[in-house]
Design an enzyme around this catalytic site. Structure first.
Site, PDB file in Angstrom:
ATOM      1  N   ASN A 296     -27.278 -46.228  98.913  1.00 14.56           N
ATOM      2  CA  ASN A 296     -28.630 -47.025  99.538  1.00 14.56           C
ATOM      3  C   ASN A 296     -29.330 -47.610  98.271  1.00 14.56           C
ATOM      4  O   ASN A 296     -29.666 -48.886  97.963  1.00 14.56           O
ATOM      5  CB  ASN A 296     -29.332 -46.254 100.354  1.00 14.56           C
ATOM      6  CG  ASN A 296     -30.632 -47.022 100.689  1.00 14.56           C
ATOM      7  OD1 ASN A 296     -31.525 -46.955 100.257  1.00 14.56           O
ATOM      8  ND2 ASN A 296     -30.594 -47.587 101.955  1.00 14.56           N
TER       9      ASN A 296
ATOM     10  N   SER B 195     -43.002 -46.646 103.469  1.00 15.52           N
ATOM     11  CA  SER B 195     -43.339 -45.714 104.798  1.00 15.52           C
ATOM     12  C   SER B 195     -44.619 -45.516 105.191  1.00 15.52           C
ATOM     13  O   SER B 195     -45.178 -45.550 106.305  1.00 15.52           O
ATOM     14  CB  SER B 195     -42.749 -44.143 104.481  1.00 15.52           C
ATOM     15  OG  SER B 195     -41.329 -44.031 104.859  1.00 15.52           O
TER      16      SER B 195
ATOM     17  N   THR C  36     -36.785 -48.618  98.313  1.00 18.33           N
ATOM     18  CA  THR C  36     -36.590 -47.650  97.160  1.00 18.33           C
ATOM     19  C   THR C  36     -35.922 -48.575  96.047  1.00 18.33           C
ATOM     20  O   THR C  36     -36.441 -48.656  94.808  1.00 18.33           O
ATOM     21  CB  THR C  36     -35.588 -46.659  97.239  1.00 18.33           C
ATOM     22  OG1 THR C  36     -36.356 -45.766  98.247  1.00 18.33           O
ATOM     23  CG2 THR C  36     -35.370 -45.874  96.166  1.00 18.33           C
TER      24      THR C  36
ATOM     25  N   LYS D 218     -46.540 -35.853 103.862  1.00 19.19           N
ATOM     26  CA  LYS D 218     -45.595 -37.039 104.131  1.00 19.19           C
ATOM     27  C   LYS D 218     -44.129 -36.551 103.542  1.00 19.19           C
ATOM     28  O   LYS D 218     -44.274 -36.318 102.196  1.00 19.19           O
ATOM     29  CB  LYS D 218     -45.986 -38.219 103.776  1.00 19.19           C
ATOM     30  CG  LYS D 218     -45.275 -39.505 103.828  1.00 19.19           C
ATOM     31  CD  LYS D 218     -45.765 -40.173 105.123  1.00 19.19           C
ATOM     32  CE  LYS D 218     -44.626 -41.178 105.502  1.00 19.19           C
ATOM     33  NZ  LYS D 218     -43.392 -40.785 106.223  1.00 19.19           N
TER      34      LYS D 218
ATOM     35  N   LYS E 160     -41.661 -32.006 102.993  1.00 17.79           N
ATOM     36  CA  LYS E 160     -40.257 -32.269 103.008  1.00 17.79           C
ATOM     37  C   LYS E 160     -39.824 -31.387 103.753  1.00 17.79           C
ATOM     38  O   LYS E 160     -40.359 -30.370 104.132  1.00 17.79           O
ATOM     39  CB  LYS E 160     -39.771 -31.863 101.528  1.00 17.79           C
ATOM     40  CG  LYS E 160     -38.393 -32.885 101.158  1.00 17.79           C
ATOM     41  CD  LYS E 160     -38.762 -33.987 100.927  1.00 17.79           C
ATOM     42  CE  LYS E 160     -37.590 -34.946 100.661  1.00 17.79           C
ATOM     43  NZ  LYS E 160     -37.752 -36.363 100.359  1.00 17.79           N
TER      44      LYS E 160
ATOM     45  N   LYS F 215     -45.405 -38.424  93.937  1.00 16.32           N
ATOM     46  CA  LYS F 215     -45.423 -39.872  94.219  1.00 16.32           C
ATOM     47  C   LYS F 215     -46.449 -40.549  95.055  1.00 16.32           C
ATOM     48  O   LYS F 215     -47.001 -41.505  94.622  1.00 16.32           O
ATOM     49  CB  LYS F 215     -44.195 -40.043  95.067  1.00 16.32           C
ATOM     50  CG  LYS F 215     -42.725 -39.825  94.210  1.00 16.32           C
ATOM     51  CD  LYS F 215     -41.611 -39.969  95.349  1.00 16.32           C
ATOM     52  CE  LYS F 215     -40.332 -39.361  94.684  1.00 16.32           C
ATOM     53  NZ  LYS F 215     -39.166 -40.164  95.202  1.00 16.32           N
TER      54      LYS F 215
END
Ligand code: NAD
Length: 417
Positions: A224, A351, A193, A73, A109, A97
């Site tokens: 963001n 996510s 985040t 992911k 990624k 993570k």
């Protein structure tokens, strides 16, 4: 928009800490050899019909660090400087993570070398669809699940989802996360985040015995992550005394007018250029505060400036803002570092919630998302902090140990090493 720098160093320093973490956990060379690189790394060439009638061929990547725990992911970034080593390093960070948050994923990624700021919407759509066609054999809701990253957004996720669903001939919302709400996105994804970083600031302040209302916070980067974080901390009653963007920084020891700054920032997170009296980013990092949050780019706290950082707590919202040498210096100076693989994991956690909701076909309220996110972030913080204390290792090494131990165990059970 963020710059992408020092990719080779980022991969090397990631591998150094992965090796240290695995050795501390009692693993040997075979496990280190396996986990220091992605299992799979795909480079693709994507021909795109441009608006002028010509064709331009773009290069893209997809790295899958390890799928022993579950599907991989991770986001897809569009950036002129993205390269293979950076994508590899970022896929390893995603594994860490997911390991800290205990998500049933490995890290992945992707990236495409391009500059979306100079491309039209139709060109970006054709590029996004071309990338999915190029990697479609490798990805899927139970294989590898992409998401947004630097300079990609929910519209790009929507085009990618549509292309994947066409190829597979069924609707497949769990193929990608960070989608618009109407296509199966999750409430709370956009701010995830920053919400996660805010939870980490609360926990770090509690650990250091500083009441939130007394806390003075400096945030580097007003995009963001940085701007939503400034909003949340201001609303919670902390004093945001410094912010910055690519042009410079604003600092006021009595607190900044965050609502006004949020109103005036542009879509690339720039606002300081509208004000006279701004200072440099370098100066801002060395101003007195309780919490310093790098939320912009890599390699901001280095051996050079770490001795002059006056914050007692550093919370890494950005990926890779602190070099290994700076980590050592800050740790020796008793600065509490909340490392990126823990502090900025809110995005991948929500996510995961999006993917779970897609698989269930049942959608949660924003407050449900926020509560679940908070619980997971706090659990991650406690595990890392306890290991940091019980094993007398710095917070980064502790986070890597927590992040990699479940993966190494899964690799062992599967008999790969
Ligand atoms: P963004 O592009 O929205 O904003 C970046 C901000 O940094 C902007 O204000 C920009 O002006 C500023 N900036 C750019 N170059 C700078 C420089 N040289 N010095 C100072 N400021 C500079 O990016 P974002 O999504 O907010 O991401 C910021 C960081 O957080 C990145 O490291 C990213 O990898 C990390 N991160 C973001 C998310 C997320 O969900 N947005 C998730 C995990 C990690």
């Amino acid at each position: 928009m963020i710059a992408v720098q020092g990719a080779f160093d980022v991969l090397k320093s990631t591998q150094i800490v992965i090796e240290q973490a695995l050795r501390k956990l009692g693993y040997g060379d075979d496990m280190i050899d396996l986990l220091k690189e992605p299992l799979r790394m795909m480079t693709v060439r994507i021909p795109v019909r441009m608006d002028n009638g010509g064709t331009k061929v773009f290069t893209g990547f997809r790295a899958q660090h390890n799928d022993a725990v579950g599907p991989t992911k991770g986001g897809v970034r569009f950036h002129p400087d993205v390269n293979a080593d950076e994508v590899k390093a970022l896929s390893i960070w995603m594994s860490l993570k997911c390991g800290i948050a205990d998500l049933p994923y490995g890290g992945g990624k992707g990236g495409i070398i391009c500059d979306p700021r100079g491309m039209s919407f139709p060109e970006l759509e054709r590029l996004s669809r071309g990338y999915v066609r190029a990697i479609s054999q490798l990805v899927g809701p139970t294989k590898d699940i992409p998401a947004p990253d630097v300079m990609t957004n929910s519209q790009i996720m929507a085009w990618m989802l549509d292309e994947y669903s066409r190829i597979r001939e069924f609707d497949s919302p769990g193929f990608i996360t960070g989608k618009p709400l109407v296509l199966g996105g999750s409430r709370g994804r956009e701010t995830a985040t920053a919400r996660g970083v805010a939870v980490m600031i609360h926990e770090a302040l509690r650990t250091r015995g500083i009441p939130l209302h007394d806390a003075r916070i400096i945030i580097q980067g007003f995009g963001n992550a940085g701007s939503f974080l400034a909003k949340f901390m201001h609303e919670a009653g902390a004093s945001v005394i410094g912010i910055s963007d690519v042009h410079g920084a604003l600092y006021n020891e009595d607190g900044l007018d965050i609502e006004h700054l949020l109103d005036r920032r542009d879509s690339f997170g720039a606002v300081t250029n509208l004000y006279s009296g701004s200072i440099s980013n370098e100066e801002l990092l060395e101003r007195p505060c309780d919490v310093l949050v790098p939320a912009a780019i890599q390699n901001q706290l280095t051996a050079d400036n770490a001795p002059r950082v006056q914050a007692g707590i550093v919370v890494e919202a950005a990926n890779g803002p602190t070099t290994l040498e700076a980590t050592r210096i800050l740790t020796e100076r008793d600065v509490l570092i909340i490392p990126d693989v823990l502090a900025s994991s809110g995005g991948v956690i929500v996510s995961y919630f999006e993917w779970v909701q897609n698989n269930q076909g049942y959608y949660w309220s924003e407050s449900e998302v926020e509560h679940k996110l908070q619980d997971m972030m706090i659990r991650g913080f406690r595990q890392v902090y306890e290991l940091h204390q019980s094993r007398a290792v710095d917070m980064r090494l502790a986070a890597y140990m927590v992040g990699v131990r479940r993966l190494a165990e899964a690799v062992r059970y599967r008999g790969w090493v």
